[in-house]
Write an enzyme that holds these catalytic residues in place. Structure first.
Site, short mmCIF file in Angstrom:
data_model
loop_
_atom_site.label_atom_id
_atom_site.label_comp_id
_atom_site.label_asym_id
_atom_site.label_seq_id
_atom_site.Cartn_x
_atom_site.Cartn_y
_atom_site.Cartn_z
N ARG A 12 0.81 -1.21 0.00
CA ARG A 12 0.00 0.00 0.00
C ARG A 12 0.85 1.27 0.00
NH1 ARG A 12 -4.16 2.88 4.24
NH2 ARG A 12 -5.79 3.35 2.73
N SER A 13 2.09 1.16 0.30
CA SER A 13 2.95 2.32 0.45
C SER A 13 3.40 2.87 -0.90
CB SER A 13 4.18 1.95 1.27
OG SER A 13 5.22 2.88 1.10
#
EC number: 5.99.1.4
Length: 218
Positions: A12-13
């Site tokens: 998700r980063s």
């Protein structure tokens, strides 16, 4: 002598994704190996994280990651759908998280085979580079994995047969990540020294050179 680095990574980063081109360049140009170790995002790893964080945090990440991508000429768009099921108005994180659990376990499966960097790079492009709509639909992930030399269906079957095995790999990654001295991603760890952020790779190389890092033969 090949020098080894751990890379703690979250699907998700945005900064984890943005770190991948420089990471691949590192292993292509230098006698180094990178052991990419997937961890769950803070939204899952630290319950209530976004509730406690300043509201400006998420807005700044969106602004800055998009800016970094443009500066580095890296194809970039936030994933659709978000790998984390979260109400961005209330910041509530859903209890059921089908996307991030699958992605992170797949990363752990590739880690177990010793090829996580190659796999994660292929999958992350589908999520982040903006070339597909609905990364979770159709055969986008299957084709990306196949192009990198992986059988996604076989990986999913192995995970479904023994999910605890892959959760144990992720838990081990998270334990070592915490022990490294940092909590964020991407964090590179070389000889127990953490380097947090996609903008610390040059500093990492400098440190590795002081320990004997050499360029690969042309």
């Amino acid at each position: 002598m090949t020098l080894s680095v751990d890379l703690f990574f979250s699907f998700r980063s945005p900064y984890s994704y943005l770190a991948l081109p420089k990471t691949l360049k590192l292993v292509a140009e230098y006698d180094a190996s990178v052991n990419l170790r997937p961890v769950y995002p803070l939204a899952v790893r630290v319950p209530g994280f976004f509730k406690r964080a300043d509201p400006k945090f998420a807005r700044y990440v969106v602004l800055d990651s998009s800016r970094v991508a443009k500066f580095e000429n890296t194809p970039f768009r936030f994933p659709r759908p978000d790998p984390i099921v979260q109400d961005m108005a209330t910041l509530d994180v859903a209890e059921r998280q089908p996307y991030i659990h699958r992605l992170t376990r797949l990363g752990a499966a590739a880690q177990a085979e010793g090829h996580s960097l190659r796999f994660v790079d292929a999958i992350s492009r589908v999520l982040w580079d903006g070339t597909v709509k609905g990364w979770n639909e159709g055969d986008h992930l299957t084709r990306a994995a196949a192009a990198a030399g992986f059988d996604l269906a076989a990986m999913d079957e192995s995970i479904a047969a023994d999910p605890d095995r892959y959760e144990a790999i992720i838990a081990g990654n998270e334990k070592d990540h915490a022990a490294s001295g940092h909590w964020g991603v991407p964090t590179f760890v070389f000889e127990n020294e953490p380097f947090f952020g996609q903008d610390r790779i040059e500093l990492l190389i400098w440190r590795m050179q002081s320990k004997g890092l050499t360029r690969r033969a042309a």
